[in-house]
Design a protein around this motif. Structure first.
Motif, PDB file in Angstrom:
ATOM      1  N   ASP A 269       0.880  -1.675   0.189  1.00  0.00           N
ATOM      2  CA  ASP A 269      -0.018  -0.016  -0.114  1.00  0.00           C
ATOM      3  C   ASP A 269       0.470   1.452   0.200  1.00  0.00           C
ATOM      4  OD1 ASP A 269      -2.511  -1.260  -0.118  1.00  0.00           O
ATOM      5  OD2 ASP A 269      -2.492  -1.538   2.428  1.00  0.00           O
ATOM      6  N   SER A 270       2.128   1.032  -0.431  1.00  0.00           N
ATOM      7  CA  SER A 270       2.676   2.329  -0.293  1.00  0.00           C
ATOM      8  C   SER A 270       2.263   3.055  -1.263  1.00  0.00           C
ATOM      9  CB  SER A 270       4.537   1.259  -0.352  1.00  0.00           C
ATOM     10  OG  SER A 270       4.587   0.837   0.762  1.00  0.00           O
ATOM     11  N   GLN A 271       2.865   4.526  -1.681  1.00  0.00           N
ATOM     12  CA  GLN A 271       2.231   4.980  -2.377  1.00  0.00           C
ATOM     13  C   GLN A 271       3.149   5.065  -3.864  1.00  0.00           C
ATOM     14  OE1 GLN A 271       1.301   9.097  -1.397  1.00  0.00           O
ATOM     15  NE2 GLN A 271       0.592   8.141   0.206  1.00  0.00           N
ATOM     16  N   VAL A 272       4.333   5.612  -3.391  1.00  0.00           N
ATOM     17  CA  VAL A 272       5.578   5.185  -4.724  1.00  0.00           C
ATOM     18  C   VAL A 272       6.792   3.965  -3.977  1.00  0.00           C
ATOM     19  CG1 VAL A 272       7.256   6.120  -5.561  1.00  0.00           C
ATOM     20  CG2 VAL A 272       5.486   7.555  -5.167  1.00  0.00           C
ATOM     21  N   ILE A 273       6.437   3.444  -4.589  1.00  0.00           N
ATOM     22  CA  ILE A 273       7.656   2.051  -4.327  1.00  0.00           C
ATOM     23  C   ILE A 273       8.928   1.897  -5.768  1.00  0.00           C
ATOM     24  CG2 ILE A 273       8.250  -0.325  -4.253  1.00  0.00           C
ATOM     25  CD1 ILE A 273       5.157  -1.028  -3.668  1.00  0.00           C
ATOM     26  N   VAL A 274       9.811   2.051  -4.864  1.00  0.00           N
ATOM     27  CA  VAL A 274      11.277   2.001  -6.091  1.00  0.00           C
ATOM     28  C   VAL A 274      12.049   0.622  -5.533  1.00  0.00           C
ATOM     29  CG1 VAL A 274      13.830   3.208  -6.204  1.00  0.00           C
ATOM     30  CG2 VAL A 274      11.442   4.150  -5.132  1.00  0.00           C
ATOM     31  N   ALA A 275      12.419  -0.326  -6.686  1.00  0.00           N
ATOM     32  CA  ALA A 275      13.416  -1.271  -6.305  1.00  0.00           C
ATOM     33  C   ALA A 275      14.186  -1.173  -6.750  1.00  0.00           C
ATOM     34  CB  ALA A 275      12.239  -2.885  -7.169  1.00  0.00           C
ATOM     35  N   ILE A 276      15.350  -1.658  -6.149  1.00  0.00           N
ATOM     36  CA  ILE A 276      16.611  -1.066  -6.731  1.00  0.00           C
ATOM     37  C   ILE A 276      17.758  -2.717  -6.554  1.00  0.00           C
ATOM     38  CG2 ILE A 276      18.894  -0.613  -5.892  1.00  0.00           C
ATOM     39  CD1 ILE A 276      17.906   1.169  -4.637  1.00  0.00           C
ATOM     40  N   ASN A 277      17.718  -3.432  -7.950  1.00  0.00           N
ATOM     41  CA  ASN A 277      17.908  -5.103  -8.190  1.00  0.00           C
ATOM     42  C   ASN A 277      18.333  -5.115  -8.825  1.00  0.00           C
ATOM     43  OD1 ASN A 277      16.893  -7.874  -8.123  1.00  0.00           O
ATOM     44  ND2 ASN A 277      15.322  -6.946  -6.154  1.00  0.00           N
ATOM     45  N   ASN A 278      18.930  -6.366  -9.415  1.00  0.00           N
ATOM     46  CA  ASN A 278      19.476  -6.246 -10.424  1.00  0.00           C
ATOM     47  C   ASN A 278      18.666  -7.313 -11.585  1.00  0.00           C
ATOM     48  OD1 ASN A 278      20.498  -8.423  -9.468  1.00  0.00           O
ATOM     49  ND2 ASN A 278      22.889  -8.096  -8.820  1.00  0.00           N
ATOM     50  N   ASP A 279      17.319  -8.152 -11.149  1.00  0.00           N
ATOM     51  CA  ASP A 279      16.615  -8.534 -11.425  1.00  0.00           C
ATOM     52  C   ASP A 279      15.903  -8.638 -11.581  1.00  0.00           C
ATOM     53  OD1 ASP A 279      15.365 -10.682 -12.075  1.00  0.00           O
ATOM     54  OD2 ASP A 279      15.889 -12.747 -10.644  1.00  0.00           O
ATOM     55  N   PRO A 280      15.402  -8.052 -13.212  1.00  0.00           N
ATOM     56  CA  PRO A 280      14.003  -7.289 -13.471  1.00  0.00           C
ATOM     57  C   PRO A 280      13.134  -8.413 -13.878  1.00  0.00           C
ATOM     58  CG  PRO A 280      15.800  -7.893 -15.655  1.00  0.00           C
ATOM     59  CD  PRO A 280      16.426  -8.450 -14.103  1.00  0.00           C
ATOM     60  N   ASP A 281      12.914  -9.485 -13.563  1.00  0.00           N
ATOM     61  CA  ASP A 281      12.190 -10.443 -12.871  1.00  0.00           C
ATOM     62  C   ASP A 281      11.917 -10.233 -11.911  1.00  0.00           C
ATOM     63  OD1 ASP A 281      12.199 -10.586 -15.560  1.00  0.00           O
ATOM     64  OD2 ASP A 281      13.631 -12.284 -15.526  1.00  0.00           O
ATOM     65  N   ALA A 282      11.990  -9.720 -10.828  1.00  0.00           N
ATOM     66  CA  ALA A 282      12.394 -10.619  -9.472  1.00  0.00           C
ATOM     67  C   ALA A 282      10.933  -9.708  -9.108  1.00  0.00           C
ATOM     68  CB  ALA A 282      12.829  -9.082  -8.299  1.00  0.00           C
ATOM     69  N   ASP A 289       6.781   1.595  -8.671  1.00  0.00           N
ATOM     70  CA  ASP A 289       6.861   2.342  -9.773  1.00  0.00           C
ATOM     71  C   ASP A 289       7.775   2.524 -10.420  1.00  0.00           C
ATOM     72  OD1 ASP A 289       3.962   3.301  -8.961  1.00  0.00           O
ATOM     73  OD2 ASP A 289       4.820   2.792  -7.273  1.00  0.00           O
ATOM     74  N   LEU A 290       8.801   2.872  -9.656  1.00  0.00           N
ATOM     75  CA  LEU A 290      10.696   2.925 -10.107  1.00  0.00           C
ATOM     76  C   LEU A 290      11.577   1.853 -10.218  1.00  0.00           C
ATOM     77  CD1 LEU A 290      10.379   6.393  -8.553  1.00  0.00           C
ATOM     78  CD2 LEU A 290      10.491   5.689 -11.506  1.00  0.00           C
ATOM     79  N   VAL A 291      11.918   1.411 -11.214  1.00  0.00           N
ATOM     80  CA  VAL A 291      12.384   0.371 -10.506  1.00  0.00           C
ATOM     81  C   VAL A 291      14.522   1.124 -11.363  1.00  0.00           C
ATOM     82  CG1 VAL A 291      13.755  -1.845 -11.769  1.00  0.00           C
ATOM     83  CG2 VAL A 291      11.273  -1.417 -11.369  1.00  0.00           C
ATOM     84  N   TRP A 292      15.245   0.560 -10.429  1.00  0.00           N
ATOM     85  CA  TRP A 292      16.638   0.876 -10.706  1.00  0.00           C
ATOM     86  C   TRP A 292      17.231  -0.343 -10.928  1.00  0.00           C
ATOM     87  CZ3 TRP A 292      20.389   4.699  -7.356  1.00  0.00           C
ATOM     88  CH2 TRP A 292      21.367   4.667  -8.312  1.00  0.00           C
ATOM     89  N   GLN A 293      17.593  -1.214 -12.377  1.00  0.00           N
ATOM     90  CA  GLN A 293      18.014  -2.276 -12.206  1.00  0.00           C
ATOM     91  C   GLN A 293      19.819  -2.228 -12.445  1.00  0.00           C
ATOM     92  OE1 GLN A 293      16.966  -3.945 -15.763  1.00  0.00           O
ATOM     93  NE2 GLN A 293      18.402  -5.889 -16.162  1.00  0.00           N
TER      94      GLN A 293
END
Ligand code: FAD
Length: 306
Positions: A269-282, A289-293
């Motif tokens: 339920d977080s308003q904006v979720i940022v993923a920092i992950n080297n696996d785009p399929d995670a 909302d934002l992925v930093w691969q």
């Protein structure tokens, strides 16, 4: 129809959970009273100033500083006469007491309510939040815990009268020994507007300190996945998820967290979720909302520099 809200205090402050419970209570009935079990009658003042409370019922006794669930549930169930609803915020405090009140009143409590559909119909999560169940209660007295992230937190602005109740405090078979709590200068996890959360991807306790540095830079709270907690990177007070804390910040930065359903249950339920992950399929990358691969160490280094 009237509602009793069981107040949870953190030191002398009313908990955010309780403020959410007051908002939910106001949706259920026009008359909302609050019950405080405490050793210090001064705490009633902060409760009486919450907007929407009609009367503060106060039970004070030295033994209530660390009240046992056996004693609290007996006191609460005795006060319930004349009330149709008992509402409290979802927390370990209410989880400890309300099921016992349910047993004493012979009714089925409904926990983790996220939405009130009608006077007896409520929405609550099942299977780690993968299903939202709509449940109808046929009990004459309805006991609810409500999710702090699903209801507005009632503001100050009231001036309810305080009524001191004279009751016999029941004897308990258990006694308080010690409380061990982690103290932190950072924002409290369940009410923080920003959270930086770290997972197994950090690799070690020493590396996890980078999450703490980043959180401090962003004035954010620190969170963690269960894998990070199980690996000993940080204590389980910081675990987010099905078996941890439920959070809904404005921004949730998930660093090296894959996004297992049990973790998503606590932060989706977080308003904006940022993923920092080297696996785009995670799964976290699919939800974000934002992925930093990128390699997370490069990302943290970059953010700490700027
Ligand atoms: C009953 C039950 C209850 C549970 N309750 C919870 C709960 O409350 N909370 C919870 O979190 N889990 C819970 N779990 C565990 C959950 O199923 C997962 O095992 C856990 O969330 C995984 O944690 P993780 O994402 O940190 O680890 P992993 O799944 O191992 O993910 C690590 C991630 O880091 C990424 N990564 C690794 N190295 C790097 C790098 N150098 N740069 C960038 N990315 C990198 C990987 O791509 C991966 O996506 C529960 C499980 C069960 C069975």
């Amino acid at each position: 129809m009237s509602t009793l809200v069981l107040i949870e205090l953190n030191s002398d402050q009313v908990s955010a959970n309780t403020r959410a419970a007051v908002t939910a209570a106001k949706l259920l009935s026009n008359k909302v009273d609050a019950l405080i079990l405490t050793n210090n009658s001064n705490y009633a003042k902060s409760v009486s100033s919450i907007d929407g409370i009609d009367t503060v019922k106060l039970i004070t006794d030295d033994s209530l500083e660390h009240v046992s669930s056996e004693v609290a549930s007996k006191l609460v169930s005795d006060v319930m006469d004349g009330y149709q609803y008992l509402v409290a915020g979802s927390s370990t405090f209410s989880k400890n007491i309300l099921p016992r009140v349910g047993a004493l009143l012979d009714v089925q409590p409904i926990s983790d309510v996220c939405e009130i559909k009608s006077s007896n119909t409520f929405v609550r999560p099942l299977y780690a939040g993968n299903i939202m169940a709509t449940v109808e209660s046929i009990d004459p007295t309805i006991i609810l815990t409500v999710r702090s992230t699903s209801f507005e937190h009632a503001p100050d602005g009231g001036s309810a009268p305080i009524e001191q109740l004279t009751v016999d405090i029941p004897k308990s078979n258990s006694s308080f020994v010690e409380i061990q709590e982690s103290k932190s200068e950072r924002p409290e996890l369940t009410t923080a507007e920003r959270i930086v959360s770290g997972g197994r991807g950090l690799g070690s306790k020493e590396n996890f300190e980078l999450i703490e540095k980043l959180a401090d830079k962003l004035s954010a709270a620190v969170g963690a996945s269960r894998a990070a907690v199980d690996a000993g990177f940080i204590s389980n007070d910081y675990q987010v998820g099905q078996t941890g804390k439920v959070v809904a910040p404005k921004i949730y930065i998930a660093v090296g967290i894959s996004g297992a359903i049990q973790h998503l249950a606590g932060m989706k339920d977080s308003q904006v979720i940022v993923a920092i992950n080297n696996d785009p399929d995670a799964p976290m990358c699919r939800m974000a909302d934002l992925v930093w691969q990128v390699d997370l160490f490069e990302a943290i280094d970059d953010m700490l520099k700027h």
